[in-house]
Design an enzyme around this catalytic site. Sequence first.
Site, short mmCIF file in Angstrom:
data_model
loop_
_atom_site.label_atom_id
_atom_site.label_comp_id
_atom_site.label_asym_id
_atom_site.label_seq_id
_atom_site.Cartn_x
_atom_site.Cartn_y
_atom_site.Cartn_z
N ARG A 278 0.84 -1.19 0.00
CA ARG A 278 0.00 0.00 0.00
C ARG A 278 0.89 1.25 0.00
O ARG A 278 2.04 1.20 0.45
CB ARG A 278 -0.91 0.01 1.22
CG ARG A 278 -1.75 -1.25 1.41
CD ARG A 278 -2.54 -1.17 2.70
NE ARG A 278 -3.38 -2.35 2.93
CZ ARG A 278 -3.03 -3.39 3.68
NH1 ARG A 278 -1.85 -3.40 4.28
NH2 ARG A 278 -3.85 -4.41 3.85
N LYS A 303 -2.16 -1.80 8.49
CA LYS A 303 -3.59 -1.99 8.67
C LYS A 303 -3.85 -3.19 9.59
O LYS A 303 -3.14 -4.20 9.53
CB LYS A 303 -4.24 -2.22 7.31
CG LYS A 303 -5.75 -2.04 7.28
CD LYS A 303 -6.25 -2.09 5.85
CE LYS A 303 -7.76 -1.86 5.80
NZ LYS A 303 -8.26 -1.91 4.41
#
Length: 455
Positions: A278, A303
């Site tokens: 990401r 995350k």
Amino acid sequence: MRRWPQDGEEIIKHYIAQLPLNYAISPIYYRQALESFRRAALQCGATDRRTLEYWLRERGEVWARSTVQHRARIVARFLDALVNDGRIESNPITDLRREYNAHGDTGIIGALMTPDPDQALEALRQPRPFASPLGELMRDHVERMQRRGYRYEAADAICRRFDRFLQQRPDLDSQPLETLLEHYRRTKATANHPAECEKLARILNKALCHDDPSRPKRPPDNRPTKQVAHSWRRPYIYSPEDIRKLLAIARTYPSPRAPSRPINLYTTLVLAYCAGLRVGEIARLTLGDVDMQAGTIAIRKTKFFKSRILPLSDSAMNALRALLKARQEANVSHSFDAGLFWHDQNNRQYCRASISTHLVAILRMAGLKPAAGKIGPRIHDLRHTFVVHRILEWYRQGLNPQEKLPYLATYLGHRDINSTLVYITVTQELLHEANERFRAFTYPLGNAEPAEVVS
């Protein structure tokens, strides 16, 4: 004490000297702004709102409006420093921001520059957070969940929006919760709003059940979320030619004031495609996260609060090796906690927004994305592409992709394979490989026709 300090000139010199300013001309701008405000404060005999308005009017006759606003923000930060040192009681800009619950100093400064500051400030006024009849319930629930270790940022934002709605509708104060939610559902016609209302209903029910365990739990309704999912934009799967084009543009990215930017952007693209990272994970990388001997890279506290160590391909390690060599030649920090990607001008770490802006510019330069707007391929689609190309490679190697999905989910940092399945986009190439695998399984003898079925 609201009067300007007697040693104000020396305080300004010391304040500017300790600032991490990047350009040689910046101290001149700071000194101009702070010295002009010091003269206004001495003339008015105070550092209150009246002095600030006088200074803004006086400077507005000399500087452009944008310049005045920029210098006013410099003054606001300086006044905050004086407050922290105990030299003055308060910063008038900060006081106004708190009084009107404004989001930042810019709106307050702009309002003070208008002919009618009081009216402009009143237009900025926002409801106080969690001041509605259900505000205390929502605030306590959000704080409780955050104390338990959840970020709960999205839920906090949802609760704050509902709280502002309730403050704007005092006529609904005596209505039951379901009636309040129904009125809130009607406020917007967007596709995402029903799904947000469903999340809000679950949050409120959870908060109420905590205070009253005998209260029945609300059954979830997944229909709004599914409707939003059906409206999601289909990911763009980059072809190998697209990837080569993007990498070539990144190598020659026009950046005369930052010579290291091309190799930084090239390496970010390599990690986004070869490791499926990401953008936020890329931006948080430090030198200590790269292990050149083991050929791995550490992704920390991403995350779902998960960390993982990823083995990288030879091409990705070669890109990192070239980046580290460029760092040595640029003579930037070698500390383990230093950012992996750095600016030439101040040696600071690239932030997520800056990386996204430059990568989107590369997409536009490659002709894959229009010159303006949010339509077209996204940077996050490189993560989808990584998954699709990885499954294609498994098919070509004769491996069973279904058996490899748990490993792929771990590599991507997912909690389970259900999150990974979202990234599997059925392309023509992937469909062809799957069909070939099914044909080989159905007809093990090659081109032989299946035996005739005797009834």
